[in-house]
Design a protein around this motif. Structure first.
Motif, PDB file in Angstrom:
ATOM      1  N   LEU A 203     -74.109 -57.730 -39.962  1.00  0.00           N
ATOM      2  CA  LEU A 203     -73.443 -57.082 -38.834  1.00  0.00           C
ATOM      3  C   LEU A 203     -73.805 -55.606 -38.762  1.00  0.00           C
ATOM      4  CD1 LEU A 203     -69.888 -58.681 -38.880  1.00  0.00           C
ATOM      5  CD2 LEU A 203     -71.691 -59.039 -37.194  1.00  0.00           C
ATOM      6  N   GLY A 204     -73.940 -54.995 -39.923  1.00  0.00           N
ATOM      7  CA  GLY A 204     -74.338 -53.590 -39.953  1.00  0.00           C
ATOM      8  C   GLY A 204     -75.748 -53.363 -39.460  1.00  0.00           C
ATOM      9  N   THR A 206     -77.149 -55.405 -37.042  1.00  0.00           N
ATOM     10  CA  THR A 206     -77.315 -55.954 -35.689  1.00  0.00           C
ATOM     11  C   THR A 206     -76.258 -55.385 -34.751  1.00  0.00           C
ATOM     12  OG1 THR A 206     -76.016 -57.898 -36.382  1.00  0.00           O
ATOM     13  CG2 THR A 206     -78.432 -58.073 -36.494  1.00  0.00           C
ATOM     14  N   LEU A 207     -75.144 -56.074 -34.632  1.00  0.00           N
ATOM     15  CA  LEU A 207     -74.120 -55.653 -33.685  1.00  0.00           C
ATOM     16  C   LEU A 207     -73.661 -54.223 -33.942  1.00  0.00           C
ATOM     17  CD1 LEU A 207     -72.090 -56.401 -31.391  1.00  0.00           C
ATOM     18  CD2 LEU A 207     -70.497 -57.037 -33.218  1.00  0.00           C
ATOM     19  N   LEU A 208     -73.402 -53.901 -35.197  1.00  0.00           N
ATOM     20  CA  LEU A 208     -72.798 -52.614 -35.536  1.00  0.00           C
ATOM     21  C   LEU A 208     -73.823 -51.596 -36.011  1.00  0.00           C
ATOM     22  CD1 LEU A 208     -69.638 -53.978 -37.384  1.00  0.00           C
ATOM     23  CD2 LEU A 208     -69.863 -53.331 -34.978  1.00  0.00           C
ATOM     24  N   ALA A 209     -75.075 -51.768 -35.622  1.00  0.00           N
ATOM     25  CA  ALA A 209     -76.137 -50.859 -36.043  1.00  0.00           C
ATOM     26  C   ALA A 209     -75.823 -49.434 -35.613  1.00  0.00           C
ATOM     27  CB  ALA A 209     -77.470 -51.309 -35.461  1.00  0.00           C
ATOM     28  N   GLY A 210     -76.188 -48.494 -36.488  1.00  0.00           N
ATOM     29  CA  GLY A 210     -75.956 -47.081 -36.225  1.00  0.00           C
ATOM     30  C   GLY A 210     -75.931 -46.317 -37.528  1.00  0.00           C
ATOM     31  N   PRO A 211     -75.536 -45.072 -37.505  1.00  0.00           N
ATOM     32  CA  PRO A 211     -75.495 -44.271 -38.739  1.00  0.00           C
ATOM     33  C   PRO A 211     -74.634 -44.950 -39.796  1.00  0.00           C
ATOM     34  CG  PRO A 211     -75.154 -42.892 -36.812  1.00  0.00           C
ATOM     35  CD  PRO A 211     -75.117 -44.297 -36.327  1.00  0.00           C
ATOM     36  N   GLU A 212     -75.137 -45.028 -41.016  1.00  0.00           N
ATOM     37  CA  GLU A 212     -74.418 -45.733 -42.077  1.00  0.00           C
ATOM     38  C   GLU A 212     -73.043 -45.145 -42.317  1.00  0.00           C
ATOM     39  OE1 GLU A 212     -75.048 -46.997 -46.784  1.00  0.00           O
ATOM     40  OE2 GLU A 212     -76.690 -46.132 -45.612  1.00  0.00           O
ATOM     41  N   GLY A 213     -72.921 -43.847 -42.190  1.00  0.00           N
ATOM     42  CA  GLY A 213     -71.633 -43.213 -42.443  1.00  0.00           C
ATOM     43  C   GLY A 213     -70.542 -43.608 -41.465  1.00  0.00           C
ATOM     44  N   GLY A 214     -70.922 -44.154 -40.320  1.00  0.00           N
ATOM     45  CA  GLY A 214     -69.918 -44.535 -39.327  1.00  0.00           C
ATOM     46  C   GLY A 214     -69.684 -46.024 -39.230  1.00  0.00           C
ATOM     47  N   GLU A 216     -67.940 -48.235 -41.024  1.00  0.00           N
ATOM     48  CA  GLU A 216     -66.555 -48.701 -41.149  1.00  0.00           C
ATOM     49  C   GLU A 216     -65.774 -48.426 -39.870  1.00  0.00           C
ATOM     50  OE1 GLU A 216     -62.576 -47.909 -43.860  1.00  0.00           O
ATOM     51  OE2 GLU A 216     -64.553 -47.597 -44.746  1.00  0.00           O
ATOM     52  N   ALA A 217     -65.980 -47.259 -39.293  1.00  0.00           N
ATOM     53  CA  ALA A 217     -65.274 -46.919 -38.051  1.00  0.00           C
ATOM     54  C   ALA A 217     -65.716 -47.843 -36.915  1.00  0.00           C
ATOM     55  CB  ALA A 217     -65.524 -45.464 -37.680  1.00  0.00           C
ATOM     56  N   ARG A 218     -67.009 -48.158 -36.848  1.00  0.00           N
ATOM     57  CA  ARG A 218     -67.486 -49.060 -35.803  1.00  0.00           C
ATOM     58  C   ARG A 218     -66.919 -50.468 -36.015  1.00  0.00           C
ATOM     59  NH1 ARG A 218     -72.174 -46.313 -37.061  1.00  0.00           N
ATOM     60  NH2 ARG A 218     -73.142 -48.105 -38.090  1.00  0.00           N
ATOM     61  N   ALA A 219     -66.870 -50.898 -37.270  1.00  0.00           N
ATOM     62  CA  ALA A 219     -66.324 -52.225 -37.566  1.00  0.00           C
ATOM     63  C   ALA A 219     -64.862 -52.316 -37.168  1.00  0.00           C
ATOM     64  CB  ALA A 219     -66.495 -52.540 -39.049  1.00  0.00           C
ATOM     65  N   ARG A 220     -64.106 -51.275 -37.436  1.00  0.00           N
ATOM     66  CA  ARG A 220     -62.688 -51.274 -37.058  1.00  0.00           C
ATOM     67  C   ARG A 220     -62.550 -51.260 -35.534  1.00  0.00           C
ATOM     68  NH1 ARG A 220     -61.490 -47.482 -39.917  1.00  0.00           N
ATOM     69  NH2 ARG A 220     -60.629 -48.639 -41.692  1.00  0.00           N
ATOM     70  N   GLN A 221     -63.364 -50.441 -34.868  1.00  0.00           N
ATOM     71  CA  GLN A 221     -63.285 -50.358 -33.405  1.00  0.00           C
ATOM     72  C   GLN A 221     -63.656 -51.682 -32.756  1.00  0.00           C
ATOM     73  OE1 GLN A 221     -66.480 -48.406 -31.198  1.00  0.00           O
ATOM     74  NE2 GLN A 221     -64.964 -47.076 -30.197  1.00  0.00           N
ATOM     75  N   ALA A 222     -64.583 -52.424 -33.340  1.00  0.00           N
ATOM     76  CA  ALA A 222     -65.065 -53.673 -32.752  1.00  0.00           C
ATOM     77  C   ALA A 222     -64.180 -54.870 -33.079  1.00  0.00           C
ATOM     78  CB  ALA A 222     -66.488 -53.949 -33.219  1.00  0.00           C
ATOM     79  N   SER A 223     -63.208 -54.716 -33.945  1.00  0.00           N
ATOM     80  CA  SER A 223     -62.393 -55.838 -34.408  1.00  0.00           C
ATOM     81  C   SER A 223     -61.180 -56.051 -33.511  1.00  0.00           C
ATOM     82  CB  SER A 223     -61.915 -55.590 -35.844  1.00  0.00           C
ATOM     83  OG  SER A 223     -62.999 -55.542 -36.739  1.00  0.00           O
TER      84      SER A 223
END
Length: 300
Positions: A203-204, A206-214, A216-223
């Protein structure tokens, strides 16, 4: 939350034919009698993917009509609105008197999160902007999705404008919320995938690709579980205990979170020893259950 394995009789409704079921393939069947289709309507012009197919019921007077929004699965990286059940189900609902759409959206090969939710929200806003033209009741919109599509329709039921996920597509004056959601094999909690604290690496990438530091925040926002609230619309969740693609704990936790938040109606169909394709394989139960659920929530 205690699980109740499925041994349920829901409303008695006609089941109809038993068609092939797939996110990935299958010919589009002939339209039911009287149903009209308008294909590849652009709800935005930023990407060729931003198109929907519209299914209109037979003419039946001036009454406003409920709506079904169908969102395909495919791991956010594949799938298409005209394959298999993604053309069949909206055409079938149009024969029941609904206005129905099947939606394509930008896949991860083109754009990562939040492009996918921005697009399906834009499609719902497009519907409301054309409510008068198609005799739509903007207060009676339901949505069905499987797998990745189930993730997106769950968000359509929960995420309002304050979350900042509307994007920049047209008709921003319209609401993108829906009034009922049926979600099968739904990914709902990316930070706890099967086990607490586990986020799949894929997921990191593909869907949630982006800066590694963000991440967790993207995963929470997408859930979807992040947005469980007492104002949630009615939900019908469907999952199989043997799903190896999306663990059943995703729906277990989501159903529990909705109920704990005070959501008014959460129905949960659990099928023992069923996998990721449970909705299609168990269609003698799931299809009439979804029909009855939307009829009750939206008022056919």
């Amino acid at each position: 939350m205690q699980r109740l394995l499925l041994a349920v009789l829901l409303w008695a409704l006609p089941i109809g034919a038993q068609p092939r079921d797939a996110d990935r393939g299958g010919e589009s069947p002939p339209l039911p009698e009287g149903v009209r289709a308008q294909l590849d309507i652009a709800y935005d012009d930023a990407s060729p993917a931003q198109k929907l197919d519209l299914y209109l019921p037979p003419e039946d007077g001036a009454a406003l009509r409920p709506v079904l929004v169908a969102v395909h699965g495919g791991g956010w990286r594949g799938g298409d609105k005209q394959r298999g059940q993604w053309s069949r189900i909206p055409a079938e609902y149009a024969s029941y008197g609904y206005v129905a759409i099947s939606v394509n959206y930008r896949l991860t090969g083109e754009a990562p999160w939040p492009a996918q939710i921005e697009d399906v929200k834009a499609a719902v806003r497009w519907l409301r902007a054309h409510a008068e033209e198609y005799r739509i009741d903007p207060g009676r919109i339901g949505a069905y999705g499987n797998s990745a599509g189930a993730h997106l329709v769950s968000l359509l039921g929960l995420v309002d404008k304050a979350a900042g996920l509307e994007g920049s597509s047209p008709h921003l004056e319209q609401s993108s919320l829906v009034q009922a959601v049926c979600a099968s094999a739904a990914p709902t909690d990316f930070l706890n995938w099967g086990s607490p604290g586990v986020l799949p690496r894929r997921l990191g990438n593909t869907l949630l690709a982006g800066p590694e530091g963000g991440l967790e925040a993207r995963a929470r926002q997408a859930s979807p579980i992040t947005y469980a609230n007492s104002g949630a619309p009615p939900f019908l969740l469907v999952h199989g205990t043997a799903d190896r693609t999306v663990p059943i704990q995703q729906s277990d936790r989501f159903a529990a979170a909705l109920r704990e938040a005070g959501a008014g109606e959460v129905r949960y169909m659990i099928f023992d020893n069923e996998g990721h394709g449970v909705f299609g394989r168990q269609r003698l139960l799931t299809y009439p259950a979804m029909r009855a659920f939307f009829a009750n929530a939206l008022g056919e």
